[in-house]
Design an enzyme around this catalytic site. Structure first.
Site, PDB file in Angstrom:
ATOM      1  N   ARG A  31       0.992  -1.277  -0.069  1.00  0.00           N
ATOM      2  CA  ARG A  31       0.013   0.066   0.024  1.00  0.00           C
ATOM      3  C   ARG A  31       0.877   1.391  -0.075  1.00  0.00           C
ATOM      4  NH1 ARG A  31      -2.738  -4.242   1.980  1.00  0.00           N
ATOM      5  NH2 ARG A  31      -4.879  -4.283   1.886  1.00  0.00           N
ATOM      6  N   GLY A  99      -1.479 -12.317  -4.857  1.00  0.00           N
ATOM      7  CA  GLY A  99      -2.703 -11.871  -5.077  1.00  0.00           C
ATOM      8  C   GLY A  99      -3.148 -10.270  -4.627  1.00  0.00           C
ATOM      9  N   ASP A 326      -4.213 -15.284   7.336  1.00  0.00           N
ATOM     10  CA  ASP A 326      -3.129 -15.923   6.912  1.00  0.00           C
ATOM     11  C   ASP A 326      -2.236 -16.971   7.808  1.00  0.00           C
ATOM     12  OD1 ASP A 326      -3.514 -14.812   4.467  1.00  0.00           O
ATOM     13  OD2 ASP A 326      -2.251 -13.095   4.764  1.00  0.00           O
ATOM     14  N   LYS A 353      -6.429 -19.163  -1.445  1.00  0.00           N
ATOM     15  CA  LYS A 353      -5.066 -18.591  -1.058  1.00  0.00           C
ATOM     16  C   LYS A 353      -4.118 -19.010  -2.275  1.00  0.00           C
ATOM     17  CE  LYS A 353      -6.903 -15.896   2.081  1.00  0.00           C
ATOM     18  NZ  LYS A 353      -6.954 -14.366   1.912  1.00  0.00           N
ATOM     19  N   ARG A 357      -5.074 -23.892   0.878  1.00  0.00           N
ATOM     20  CA  ARG A 357      -4.636 -24.039   2.114  1.00  0.00           C
ATOM     21  C   ARG A 357      -5.283 -25.065   3.046  1.00  0.00           C
ATOM     22  NH1 ARG A 357      -2.436 -18.106   3.393  1.00  0.00           N
ATOM     23  NH2 ARG A 357      -0.687 -18.076   2.068  1.00  0.00           N
ATOM     24  N   ARG A 401       3.458 -19.946   2.918  1.00  0.00           N
ATOM     25  CA  ARG A 401       3.008 -20.006   4.338  1.00  0.00           C
ATOM     26  C   ARG A 401       3.052 -21.643   4.746  1.00  0.00           C
ATOM     27  NH1 ARG A 401       2.492 -14.977   5.858  1.00  0.00           N
ATOM     28  NH2 ARG A 401       1.546 -13.470   4.495  1.00  0.00           N
TER      29      ARG A 401
HETATM   30  C1  S3P Z   1      -4.400  -9.006   2.252  1.00  0.00           C
HETATM   31  C2  S3P Z   1      -5.510  -9.565   2.678  1.00  0.00           C
HETATM   32  C3  S3P Z   1      -5.850 -10.726   2.745  1.00  0.00           C
HETATM   33  C4  S3P Z   1      -4.608 -11.653   3.128  1.00  0.00           C
HETATM   34  C5  S3P Z   1      -3.407 -11.448   2.071  1.00  0.00           C
HETATM   35  C6  S3P Z   1      -3.120  -9.948   2.316  1.00  0.00           C
HETATM   36  C7  S3P Z   1      -4.170  -7.527   2.036  1.00  0.00           C
HETATM   37  O1  S3P Z   1      -6.608 -11.477   1.596  1.00  0.00           O
HETATM   38  O2  S3P Z   1      -4.912 -13.270   3.003  1.00  0.00           O
HETATM   39  O3  S3P Z   1      -2.362 -12.116   2.443  1.00  0.00           O
HETATM   40  O4  S3P Z   1      -2.974  -6.899   2.055  1.00  0.00           O
HETATM   41  O5  S3P Z   1      -5.374  -7.019   1.879  1.00  0.00           O
HETATM   42  P1  S3P Z   1      -8.094 -11.232   1.628  1.00  0.00           P
HETATM   43  O6  S3P Z   1      -8.282  -9.871   1.996  1.00  0.00           O
HETATM   44  O7  S3P Z   1      -8.612 -11.709   0.261  1.00  0.00           O
HETATM   45  O8  S3P Z   1      -8.772 -12.279   2.819  1.00  0.00           O
END
Ligand code: S3P
Length: 444
Positions: A31, A99, A326, A353, A357, A401
């Site tokens: 971010r 992701g 996570d 994920k 997982r 992980r």
């Molecule tokens: C994250 C949100 C989570 C998490 C990912 C990081 C983020 O995913 O699993 O590792 O930084 O916004 P989700 O919001 O899709 O659950």
């Protein structure tokens, strides 16, 4: 990242001792770079996680027009181009295993008049993207092409004037919330996201830190309503990235299950939407002292003193899932060493994920001689009261992980524990092995 790295083994080698400082938070690191891109001027970031996932986001910010420079370890400078002034990338944006990087950047691109191709590795190509693309299409973006079932590669054509929408994500996901808010930054009106269960709030905090006008109200029993005024004048800001609780989780559990251990974890972020694992371990009887709570760069952090302790099985409510989403693989490892049964409820999201997982954890535990079963979306682990056999080789399915969790299991099991591929650890925690070795862990 797709070449198979050597398999790795972990074995018991006496108590863990010493101090560790886990790396910078991955969510905040992504971010910080993205908001640096979206304001005009110079954003300085300290403590940036230099894992592959975040480096991909840095490269994507550069491809969209920012000047992104590394000044020293964890110390970065971003010269942004500002909302409404992004460049169309000339090449596909390759997010590797990430992701978060892909989904957040889809939000950014979807709210701009640019067309971009989003791609990633074999794991990312399996993950659902419609959950992001659907709200972006409501705002006026168009999907020009996608793989089956809304998977990447995806070609997204953004809009110069995203419609302000009110959106309720269909699943609790900070990534969906963040994509909509980031697209809403270039909207002429107010974008509202209503989440039934509150998820990590780093996007909201950072938007405020950069000067956006954003309000957050409680919604229902566990939710929040977030309203963002579009087209704010974002001001460059200084970001200090605190230690990632999702990476601290490995030393936290390892020190709890390796007999005789006594360690200090320095400066872990204590954001209440991220510390479900800490709450759960304390419920299980872990010996964790929270020391020197303080503010660092707008987040509360603390040092944790962790000593080995016998654990008891617990029932983990579904409502806690967003605050530890996570951490279930490493919690499952802790549960394997507890006495009695641990039931973790409502884990449907774990199936989408970096790997499935739920299946990967169940398979890995079986490989280590730990009985478990999946009932609907719950995982039930039969704890072995400190006596886990170990042995065998865990399939990591391109999931960092899963890799780190089962290496931690091997530090306390009777026989050493292997993982088939350690390469993905570099996505979130490149120094995992050396940091754990510094505490006395043994890998080969
Ligand atoms: C994250 C949100 C989570 C998490 C990912 C990081 C983020 O995913 O699993 O590792 O930084 O916004 P989700 O919001 O899709 O659950």
């Amino acid at each position: 990242m797709e070449a198979l790295a050597p398999a790795l083994q972990a074995r018991a080698a006496g108590p863990l001792r010493g101090r560790v400082k886990p790396p910078g938070d991955k969510s905040i690191s992504h971010r910080a770079l993205i908001l640096g891109l979206l304001c005009i001027g110079e954003t300085k970031i300290e403590g940036l996680l230099e894992g592959d996932d975040v480096l991909r986001t840095a490269a994507a910010c550069a491809a969209l027009g920012a000047k992104v420079e590394r000044l020293g370890e964890g110390h970065w400078r971003v010269q942004g181009c500002g909302i409404g002034s992004l460049l169309a990338p000339r090449e596909p944006l390759d997010f590797g295993n990430s992701g978060t990087g892909m989904r957040l950047m889809m939000g950014v691109a979807g709210g701009h008049a640019i067309t971009a191709c989003f791609d990633g590795d074999a794991s990312l190509r399996k993950r659902p993207m419609r959950r992001i693309l659907d709200p972006l299409c409501l705002m006026g973006a168009e999907v020009l092409s996608q793989s089956e079932g809304g998977r990447c590669p995806v070609v997204l054509k953004g809009t110069s004037e995203p419609l302000p929408i009110e959106f309720s994500p269909p699943v609790a996901s900070a990534q969906i919330k963040s994509a909509v808010l980031l697209a809403g930054l270039n909207s002429p009106g107010r974008t509202v996201v209503i989440e039934a269960s509150a998820t990590r709030d780093h996007t909201e905090r950072m938007l405020k830190h950069f000067g956006a006008s954003l309000s957050v109200e409680p919604f229902g029993d566990h939710g929040k309503k977030i309203s963002l005024e579009g087209r704010p004048e974002l001001r460059p800001a200084h970001v200090m990235v605190p230690s990632d609780p999702s990476s601290a989780a490995f030393s936290l559990v390892a020190a709890t299950i390796v007999p005789g251990s006594d360690i200090i974890i320095e400066g872990m972020m204590m954001n209440p939407l991220r510390i479900g694992l800490l709450t759960t371990l304390l419920d299980m009887g872990a010996d964790i002292e929270i020391l020197d709570r303080r503010d660092e760069g707008g987040e509360e952090v603390a040092d944790l003193r962790v000593r080995a302790a016998p654990l008891r099985g617990v029932d983990v409510p579904e409502s806690r899932a967003p605050s530890m989403i996570d951490e279930y693989p490493i919690l499952a490892v802790a549960a394997a060493f507890a006495s009695g049964e641990t039931r973790m409820r409502g884990l449907a999201e774990l199936r989408v994920k970096e790997s499935d997982r739920l299946a990967a954890v169940a398979e890995g535990l079986r490989e280590a001689g730990v009985s478990n079963h999946i009932v609907d979306d719950d995982l039930i682990v039969e704890g072995r009261a400190g006596d886990v056999e170990g042995g065998g080789m865990v399939a990591t399915h391109l999931d960092h992980r899963i890799a780190m969790s089962f290496l931690c299991l091997g530090l306390a099991s009777r026989r050493s524990m292997g993982i088939d591929d350690s390469s993905m650890i570099a996505t979130s925690f490149p120094k995992f092995q050396s940091l754990m070795e510094q505490l006395g862990a043994r890998f080969s």
